[in-house]
Write a protein that holds these residues in place. Structure first.
Motif, PDB file in Angstrom:
ATOM      1  N   TYR A 186       0.856  -1.250   0.082  1.00  0.00           N
ATOM      2  CA  TYR A 186      -0.056   0.066   0.027  1.00  0.00           C
ATOM      3  C   TYR A 186       0.818   1.431  -0.050  1.00  0.00           C
ATOM      4  N   ILE A 236       0.903   3.285  -3.624  1.00  0.00           N
ATOM      5  CA  ILE A 236      -0.203   3.926  -3.977  1.00  0.00           C
ATOM      6  C   ILE A 236       0.380   5.536  -4.384  1.00  0.00           C
ATOM      7  N   SER A 237      -0.131   6.075  -5.315  1.00  0.00           N
ATOM      8  CA  SER A 237       0.262   7.477  -5.725  1.00  0.00           C
ATOM      9  C   SER A 237      -0.790   8.347  -5.204  1.00  0.00           C
ATOM     10  N   TRP A 238      -0.545   9.010  -3.948  1.00  0.00           N
ATOM     11  CA  TRP A 238      -1.351   9.720  -3.403  1.00  0.00           C
ATOM     12  C   TRP A 238      -1.307  11.100  -3.735  1.00  0.00           C
ATOM     13  N   ASP A 270      -2.703  10.538   1.462  1.00  0.00           N
ATOM     14  CA  ASP A 270      -2.073   9.699   2.313  1.00  0.00           C
ATOM     15  C   ASP A 270      -2.671   9.551   3.693  1.00  0.00           C
ATOM     16  N   SER A 297      -4.750  -0.263   4.450  1.00  0.00           N
ATOM     17  CA  SER A 297      -3.145  -0.594   4.471  1.00  0.00           C
ATOM     18  C   SER A 297      -3.059  -1.107   5.666  1.00  0.00           C
ATOM     19  N   TYR A 301     -10.091  -2.373  -0.014  1.00  0.00           N
ATOM     20  CA  TYR A 301      -9.683  -0.956  -0.402  1.00  0.00           C
ATOM     21  C   TYR A 301     -10.975  -0.312  -1.297  1.00  0.00           C
ATOM     22  N   ALA A 346      -6.800   4.307  -8.528  1.00  0.00           N
ATOM     23  CA  ALA A 346      -5.125   4.449  -8.041  1.00  0.00           C
ATOM     24  C   ALA A 346      -4.827   3.319  -7.153  1.00  0.00           C
ATOM     25  N   TYR A 347      -5.745   2.833  -6.453  1.00  0.00           N
ATOM     26  CA  TYR A 347      -5.356   1.618  -5.656  1.00  0.00           C
ATOM     27  C   TYR A 347      -5.209   0.313  -6.335  1.00  0.00           C
ATOM     28  N   GLY A 354      -1.797   1.057  -7.834  1.00  0.00           N
ATOM     29  CA  GLY A 354      -0.695   0.994  -6.718  1.00  0.00           C
ATOM     30  C   GLY A 354      -0.393  -0.443  -6.374  1.00  0.00           C
ATOM     31  N   LEU A 355      -1.334  -1.217  -6.264  1.00  0.00           N
ATOM     32  CA  LEU A 355      -1.179  -2.583  -5.719  1.00  0.00           C
ATOM     33  C   LEU A 355      -0.762  -3.456  -6.691  1.00  0.00           C
TER      34      LEU A 355
END
Length: 433
Positions: free
Chosen positions: A282, A285-287, A339, A369, A376, A425-426, A429-430
Motif C-alpha cells: 500500500y 499508491i500514488s497519493w 496519504d 493498508s 480498499y 489509483a489503488y 498501486g497494488l
C-alpha cells in the motif's frame, strides 16, 4: 538508619485505585515516593500551547493531589527529560527501586530501556507491570508463537482467556499510608509553557445504562456514549473495572475494548506501522497532496455535512464520534486520495483521547493498508452515512449551523468521480507493488 524508598513513576495510569504498579510499590515498601514527569521531549513537539491533553493531565494531577494532601501526601511533579531527572533523583534520594506500569509504544520502550540501564548501573532496580491492558506482549499468540494480525481469531482467544468472575484487582488505594510525606505541590500550565483550554476534568463515571444499550446506540452521533476513551488513554479509569462492567452488561462494548488491545499488540509487535503501511504494497499508491483541499477537510468545509460536522466537533472539543471518525478518515483517503499518514497526524494533534496504537490502527483500517483492514474498494458514501446515522440532521445542524442555507459550501469533490479515481489509483498501486 532510615529505610530506603521506592519511587513509583506515574505515566498512563493517573489514578490511585486498582493501579497495578502502584500496588506493587506499596506492597514492597513502606516508603514510596510517587512521581510524575512532564517530559520536555514530548511537550516540545506540541506546537499548539493550548493543548487539551496537557491541560487534562495538569487538572488530573491537581485532583489527585487535593485528595492526597488531606493526609500530608503529594505526587512529586517534575518537568524535564526523564533520564536527567532520574539521575537527579538518584542523588537526592536513597532509593532501592523504581516501579512503573508498562507502555508499549516504541518511543516509550526506548526511553524505559535507557532509564533501566542507568538505574541498573547504580544498583537500583527497575520494574514495570501490566496495567493498561488485560493481555499484553506474548500472552495471546497463535499456535506457532507468532502474533495475531486478524482481529476475529485474536478476540476469540482473548475471550477464552478472560475470566470475568476472577479478574485480579490491585487495591492500591488501601495502602496509600505508605506514601512518604512530601510538601504539597503542583506545576501550573504556565510553568510548563502551556495555556488553559477551557477543558474541565471530571472524575470518570461508568454509566451502566449507556453500556447496556451500547450495541443499539453506538453508531449514532447524536446519542451519548460512555465517554471513557480519554480516561482509558490516561489511565484515570481501570481497564479491569471497565471491562468487568462491560463484560457483564454488553459483549459489543467489551469487544471494543478488545479492539483497543488488538491494536496495542500490533504496535508492540510491528513498530514499523508508526511510519509505514502494515501491508507494504500500500506504500506504492500514488497519493495526491492538495494543500487547499486538505485545509477544507481540516476546517470542515468539504460540502459533505457529516464530514464537516465531525471535523468541526474535533476542532472545537477534541472529540469525534467513532462512526464519524471512520467517515472522515475514509473521505480523506478515498475521496481526496490523500496519504493516511496526513490524516493520522492531524487527529494526533487534535484528539483529546489520542492513542498512537488506536489512531494508527484505525487510520490504516480506513485506508485499507492495515492489518485486518477494510478492503480498499470499500468507500463510505458520506450522504448515505448521514441518512443512516443522522437522518434528521440533528448532529449536523449542531456543528454546521449554516447547513441548508446559501452560505453552506458546495461539495469539493463529486462522490462517483472520487470513488472511481480511488479504485483506479489503488488498483494501479497494488499491481505495481
Amino acid at each position: 538508619m532510615a529505610d530506603k524508598i521506592t519511587i513509583f513513576w506515574f505515566r498512563r495510569d493517573l489514578r490511585l485505585s486498582d493501579n497495578h504498579g502502584l500496588f506493587r510499590a506499596l506492597e514492597s515498601s513502606k516508603n514510596v515516593l510517587p512521581v510524575f514527569i512532564f517530559d520536555t521531549e514530548i511537550l516540545s513537539k506540541l506546537e499548539n500551547k493550548e493543548d487539551r491533553r496537557v491541560d487534562y493531565i495538569v487538572q488530573t494531577l491537581q485532583t489527585l493531589n487535593q485528595f492526597l494532601e488531606k493526609t500530608g501526601k503529594s505526587i512529586k511533579i517534575l518537568h524535564g527529560k526523564p533520564i536527567d531527572l532520574f539521575k537527579k533523583l538518584s542523588e537526592e534520594y536513597d532509593h532501592s527501586g523504581v516501579i512503573c506500569n508498562e507502555d508499549y509504544e516504541p518511543s516509550a520502550i526506548k526511553r524505559d530501556l535507557e532509564i533501566k540501564e542507568f538505574l541498573t548501573s547504580k544498583g537500583i532496580d527497575f520494574q514495570s507491570f501490566k496495567d493498561q491492558v488485560h493481555f499484553h506482549k506474548d500472552e495471546i499468540l497463535k499456535s506457532d508463537g507468532t502474533p495475531y494480525t486478524i482481529y476475529t481469531p485474536y478476540s476469540k482467544q482473548w475471550l477464552q482467556k478472560y475470566d470475568i468472575e476472577n479478574i485480579e484487582h490491585f487495591p492500591s488505594e488501601k495502602h496509600l499510608n505508605r506514601l512518604i510525606d512530601v510538601e504539597p505541590q503542583n506545576l501550573s500550565l504556565k510553568q510548563i509553557g502551556f495555556k488553559k483550554t477551557g477543558y474541565e476534568f471530571e472524575i470518570p463515571h461508568i454509566d451502566p445504562d449507556i453500556i447496556k444499550n451500547y450495541h443499539e446506540t453506538r453508531n449514532f452521533p447524536t446519542l451519548k456514549t460512555s465517554e471513557m476513551s480519554v480516561h482509558l488513554r490516561f489511565g484515570t479509569v481501570s481497564v479491569r473495572k471497565l471491562a468487568a462492567e462491560g463484560g457483564k452488561l454488553n459483549q459489543t462494548y467489551l469487544k471494543e475494548l478488545i479492539w483497543r488491545e488488538f491494536f496495542m499488540q500490533i504496535l508492540y509487535h510491528f513498530p514499523k506501522v508508526v511510519h509505514q503501511s502494515f501491508k507494504k504494497k500500500y506504500d506504492h499508491i500514488s497519493w495526491i497532496y492538495d494543500e487547499n483541499l486538505l485545509k477544507k477537510w481540516q476546517e470542515g468545509k468539504t460540502g459533505y455535512p457529516i464530514v464537516d460536522a465531525g471535523m468541526r466537533q474535533l476542532n472545537e472539543t477534541g472529540f469525534m464520534h467513532n462512526r464519524v471518525r471512520m467517515v472522515c478518515a475514509s473521505f480523506l483517503t478515498k475521496h481526496l486520495l490523500m496519504d493516511w499518514r496526513i490524516g493520522e497526524a492531524y487527529f494526533a494533534e487534535k484528539l483529546l483521547d489520542y492513542d498512537l496504537s488506536s489512531n494508527n490502527g484505525n487510520w490504516q483500517w480506513s485506508a485499507g493498508s492495515g492489518c485486518d483492514a477494510a478492503p480498499y474498494f470499500r468507500v463510505f458514501n458520506p450522504t448515505e452515512q448521514q441518512k443512516k446515522f443522522d437522518p434528521e440532521f440533528i448532529y449536523i445542524k449542531k456543528w454546521v449551523p449554516e447547513f441548508g442555507s446559501k452560505q453552506y459550501t458546495e461539495p469539493i469533490v463529486e462522490h462517483k468521480f472520487a470513488r472511481e479515481r480511488a479504485l483506479n489509483a489503488y488498483k494501479k498501486g497494488l499491481q505495481d507493488a
